[in-house]
Design a protein around this motif. Structure first.
Motif, PDB file in Angstrom:
ATOM      1  N   PRO A  12       0.823  -1.218   0.000  1.00  0.00           N
ATOM      2  CA  PRO A  12       0.000   0.000   0.000  1.00  0.00           C
ATOM      3  C   PRO A  12       0.857   1.268   0.000  1.00  0.00           C
ATOM      4  CG  PRO A  12       0.036  -0.954   2.188  1.00  0.00           C
ATOM      5  CD  PRO A  12       0.806  -1.884   1.293  1.00  0.00           C
ATOM      6  N   GLU A  13       1.420   1.557  -1.148  1.00  0.00           N
ATOM      7  CA  GLU A  13       2.254   2.745  -1.326  1.00  0.00           C
ATOM      8  C   GLU A  13       1.684   3.544  -2.494  1.00  0.00           C
ATOM      9  OE1 GLU A  13       6.104   1.166  -2.187  1.00  0.00           O
ATOM     10  OE2 GLU A  13       6.347   0.275  -0.210  1.00  0.00           O
ATOM     11  N   VAL A  14       2.171   4.740  -2.656  1.00  0.00           N
ATOM     12  CA  VAL A  14       1.785   5.549  -3.814  1.00  0.00           C
ATOM     13  C   VAL A  14       3.046   5.856  -4.609  1.00  0.00           C
ATOM     14  CG1 VAL A  14       0.724   7.703  -4.569  1.00  0.00           C
ATOM     15  CG2 VAL A  14      -0.141   6.538  -2.538  1.00  0.00           C
ATOM     16  N   PRO A  15       3.177   5.381  -5.836  1.00  0.00           N
ATOM     17  CA  PRO A  15       2.262   4.435  -6.495  1.00  0.00           C
ATOM     18  C   PRO A  15       2.399   3.048  -5.888  1.00  0.00           C
ATOM     19  CG  PRO A  15       4.192   4.783  -7.867  1.00  0.00           C
ATOM     20  CD  PRO A  15       4.336   5.710  -6.672  1.00  0.00           C
ATOM     21  N   PRO A  16       1.382   2.198  -6.074  1.00  0.00           N
ATOM     22  CA  PRO A  16       1.433   0.855  -5.486  1.00  0.00           C
ATOM     23  C   PRO A  16       2.628   0.061  -6.012  1.00  0.00           C
ATOM     24  CG  PRO A  16      -0.732   1.308  -6.425  1.00  0.00           C
ATOM     25  CD  PRO A  16       0.159   2.431  -6.810  1.00  0.00           C
ATOM     26  N   ARG A  17       3.259  -0.667  -5.117  1.00  0.00           N
ATOM     27  CA  ARG A  17       4.378  -1.536  -5.492  1.00  0.00           C
ATOM     28  C   ARG A  17       3.867  -2.968  -5.470  1.00  0.00           C
ATOM     29  NH1 ARG A  17       8.637  -3.693  -1.813  1.00  0.00           N
ATOM     30  NH2 ARG A  17       7.629  -2.373  -0.276  1.00  0.00           N
ATOM     31  N   VAL A  18       4.110  -3.704  -6.556  1.00  0.00           N
ATOM     32  CA  VAL A  18       3.678  -5.093  -6.668  1.00  0.00           C
ATOM     33  C   VAL A  18       4.919  -5.959  -6.887  1.00  0.00           C
ATOM     34  CG1 VAL A  18       2.285  -6.740  -7.978  1.00  0.00           C
ATOM     35  CG2 VAL A  18       1.481  -4.391  -7.687  1.00  0.00           C
ATOM     36  N   GLU A  19       5.041  -7.006  -6.077  1.00  0.00           N
ATOM     37  CA  GLU A  19       6.167  -7.924  -6.211  1.00  0.00           C
ATOM     38  C   GLU A  19       5.651  -9.349  -6.378  1.00  0.00           C
ATOM     39  OE1 GLU A  19       9.674  -5.618  -3.749  1.00  0.00           O
ATOM     40  OE2 GLU A  19       8.714  -7.339  -2.809  1.00  0.00           O
ATOM     41  N   TYR A  20       6.378 -10.092  -7.181  1.00  0.00           N
ATOM     42  CA  TYR A  20       6.045 -11.493  -7.432  1.00  0.00           C
ATOM     43  C   TYR A  20       7.151 -12.361  -6.854  1.00  0.00           C
ATOM     44  CZ  TYR A  20       2.601  -9.686 -10.688  1.00  0.00           C
ATOM     45  OH  TYR A  20       1.544  -9.009 -11.236  1.00  0.00           O
ATOM     46  N   SER A  21       6.752 -13.481  -6.254  1.00  0.00           N
ATOM     47  CA  SER A  21       7.724 -14.421  -5.705  1.00  0.00           C
ATOM     48  C   SER A  21       7.165 -15.835  -5.840  1.00  0.00           C
ATOM     49  CB  SER A  21       8.016 -14.105  -4.239  1.00  0.00           C
ATOM     50  OG  SER A  21       6.821 -14.192  -3.474  1.00  0.00           O
ATOM     51  N   LEU A  22       8.045 -16.808  -5.704  1.00  0.00           N
ATOM     52  CA  LEU A  22       7.614 -18.197  -5.769  1.00  0.00           C
ATOM     53  C   LEU A  22       6.966 -18.613  -4.451  1.00  0.00           C
ATOM     54  CD1 LEU A  22      10.694 -19.946  -7.433  1.00  0.00           C
ATOM     55  CD2 LEU A  22       8.565 -19.232  -8.518  1.00  0.00           C
ATOM     56  N   THR A  23       5.930 -19.404  -4.545  1.00  0.00           N
ATOM     57  CA  THR A  23       5.351 -20.043  -3.371  1.00  0.00           C
ATOM     58  C   THR A  23       6.158 -21.304  -3.086  1.00  0.00           C
ATOM     59  OG1 THR A  23       3.859 -21.389  -4.701  1.00  0.00           O
ATOM     60  CG2 THR A  23       3.025 -19.214  -3.980  1.00  0.00           C
ATOM     61  N   SER A  24       5.813 -22.018  -2.028  1.00  0.00           N
ATOM     62  CA  SER A  24       6.508 -23.288  -1.773  1.00  0.00           C
ATOM     63  C   SER A  24       6.234 -24.275  -2.906  1.00  0.00           C
ATOM     64  CB  SER A  24       6.111 -23.870  -0.419  1.00  0.00           C
ATOM     65  OG  SER A  24       4.721 -24.096  -0.369  1.00  0.00           O
ATOM     66  N   LYS A  25       5.037 -24.241  -3.460  1.00  0.00           N
ATOM     67  CA  LYS A  25       4.721 -25.093  -4.617  1.00  0.00           C
ATOM     68  C   LYS A  25       5.592 -24.698  -5.809  1.00  0.00           C
ATOM     69  CE  LYS A  25       0.657 -26.553  -7.310  1.00  0.00           C
ATOM     70  NZ  LYS A  25      -0.793 -26.338  -7.490  1.00  0.00           N
ATOM     71  N   GLY A  26       5.757 -23.397  -6.027  1.00  0.00           N
ATOM     72  CA  GLY A  26       6.607 -22.913  -7.108  1.00  0.00           C
ATOM     73  C   GLY A  26       8.066 -23.275  -6.892  1.00  0.00           C
ATOM     74  N   THR A  27       8.528 -23.169  -5.663  1.00  0.00           N
ATOM     75  CA  THR A  27       9.911 -23.520  -5.334  1.00  0.00           C
ATOM     76  C   THR A  27      10.186 -24.995  -5.625  1.00  0.00           C
ATOM     77  OG1 THR A  27       9.996 -21.789  -3.658  1.00  0.00           O
ATOM     78  CG2 THR A  27      11.639 -23.523  -3.482  1.00  0.00           C
ATOM     79  N   SER A  28       9.166 -25.834  -5.472  1.00  0.00           N
ATOM     80  CA  SER A  28       9.366 -27.257  -5.751  1.00  0.00           C
ATOM     81  C   SER A  28       9.551 -27.529  -7.249  1.00  0.00           C
ATOM     82  CB  SER A  28       8.211 -28.093  -5.189  1.00  0.00           C
ATOM     83  OG  SER A  28       7.019 -27.827  -5.898  1.00  0.00           O
ATOM     84  N   LEU A  29       9.233 -26.553  -8.112  1.00  0.00           N
ATOM     85  CA  LEU A  29       9.484 -26.694  -9.551  1.00  0.00           C
ATOM     86  C   LEU A  29      10.904 -26.276  -9.948  1.00  0.00           C
ATOM     87  CD1 LEU A  29       6.130 -25.330 -11.011  1.00  0.00           C
ATOM     88  CD2 LEU A  29       7.011 -27.651 -11.251  1.00  0.00           C
ATOM     89  N   VAL A  30      11.627 -25.609  -9.067  1.00  0.00           N
ATOM     90  CA  VAL A  30      12.971 -25.114  -9.389  1.00  0.00           C
ATOM     91  C   VAL A  30      13.912 -26.231  -9.855  1.00  0.00           C
ATOM     92  CG1 VAL A  30      15.044 -24.019  -8.420  1.00  0.00           C
ATOM     93  CG2 VAL A  30      12.785 -22.991  -8.054  1.00  0.00           C
ATOM     94  N   PRO A  31      13.925 -27.409  -9.209  1.00  0.00           N
ATOM     95  CA  PRO A  31      14.815 -28.465  -9.717  1.00  0.00           C
ATOM     96  C   PRO A  31      14.499 -28.861 -11.167  1.00  0.00           C
ATOM     97  CG  PRO A  31      14.104 -28.994  -7.496  1.00  0.00           C
ATOM     98  CD  PRO A  31      13.310 -27.797  -7.928  1.00  0.00           C
ATOM     99  N   ILE A  32      13.233 -28.811 -11.550  1.00  0.00           N
ATOM    100  CA  ILE A  32      12.863 -29.116 -12.938  1.00  0.00           C
ATOM    101  C   ILE A  32      13.428 -28.046 -13.866  1.00  0.00           C
ATOM    102  CG2 ILE A  32      10.918 -29.316 -14.554  1.00  0.00           C
ATOM    103  CD1 ILE A  32       9.308 -30.469 -12.142  1.00  0.00           C
ATOM    104  N   ILE A  33      13.288 -26.789 -13.475  1.00  0.00           N
ATOM    105  CA  ILE A  33      13.810 -25.676 -14.272  1.00  0.00           C
ATOM    106  C   ILE A  33      15.335 -25.791 -14.369  1.00  0.00           C
ATOM    107  CG2 ILE A  33      14.005 -23.155 -14.415  1.00  0.00           C
ATOM    108  CD1 ILE A  33      11.138 -24.260 -14.903  1.00  0.00           C
ATOM    109  N   ASP A  34      15.988 -26.136 -13.260  1.00  0.00           N
ATOM    110  CA  ASP A  34      17.453 -26.300 -13.269  1.00  0.00           C
ATOM    111  C   ASP A  34      17.877 -27.434 -14.203  1.00  0.00           C
ATOM    112  OD1 ASP A  34      17.765 -24.195 -11.503  1.00  0.00           O
ATOM    113  OD2 ASP A  34      17.962 -25.482  -9.732  1.00  0.00           O
ATOM    114  N   LEU A  35      17.132 -28.540 -14.194  1.00  0.00           N
ATOM    115  CA  LEU A  35      17.441 -29.648 -15.105  1.00  0.00           C
ATOM    116  C   LEU A  35      17.256 -29.232 -16.559  1.00  0.00           C
ATOM    117  CD1 LEU A  35      15.873 -32.694 -13.228  1.00  0.00           C
ATOM    118  CD2 LEU A  35      18.295 -32.320 -13.727  1.00  0.00           C
ATOM    119  N   MET A  36      16.242 -28.446 -16.833  1.00  0.00           N
ATOM    120  CA  MET A  36      16.032 -27.949 -18.199  1.00  0.00           C
ATOM    121  C   MET A  36      17.200 -27.066 -18.616  1.00  0.00           C
ATOM    122  SD  MET A  36      11.970 -27.093 -18.023  1.00  0.00           S
ATOM    123  CE  MET A  36      11.876 -26.460 -19.682  1.00  0.00           C
TER     124      MET A  36
END
Length: 118
Positions: A83-107
């Motif tokens: 809640p800032e002006v202008p609004p700041r939006v950040e994206y991050s991995l969830t724990s489910k997303g983090t579990s895909l990292v080894p697949i991305i690393d293998l790719m």
């Protein structure tokens, strides 16, 4: 083969083809031209929308928004609005997303090993 209905995978397919369903489910989550790269870019820290867009270069605003919304809906990334002006939006991995990292690393490793050499 894969039976996908409007609400996802048919129950019969999930029950009868459990191993194949696992592959199809993962492919369904990662389907999209930019999702692999978005996940790779988010694997080390949270990022702002403009950072992701700049990293991906040629992606349109609409395509990026669509890919991010799909990843969020699948529980792979988290969108945090500050809640800032202008609004700041950040994206991050969830724990489910983090579990895909080894697949991305293998790719990544596969591409380095078998992709075009300079």
């Amino acid at each position: 083969m894969t039976r996908i209905c409007k609400d996802g995978f048919e129950r019969e397919f999930i029950r009868e083809e459990r191993e194949m369903y696992g592959i199809a489910y993962t492919q369904n989550i990662l389907s999209g031209r930019w999702k692999y790269l978005i996940l790779w870019f988010l694997k080390t820290k949270e990022r702002r929308y403009t950072e992701i867009k700049a990293f991906l270069g040629g992606i349109s605003q609409g395509s990026l928004t669509k890919q991010l919304r799909e990843l969020e809906a699948d529980g792979i990334i988290k969108r945090e609005v500050y809640p800032e002006v202008p609004p700041r939006v950040e994206y991050s991995l969830t724990s489910k997303g983090t579990s895909l990292v080894p697949i991305i690393d293998l790719m990544e490793e596969f591409g380095k090993k078998f992709g075009e050499k300079e």
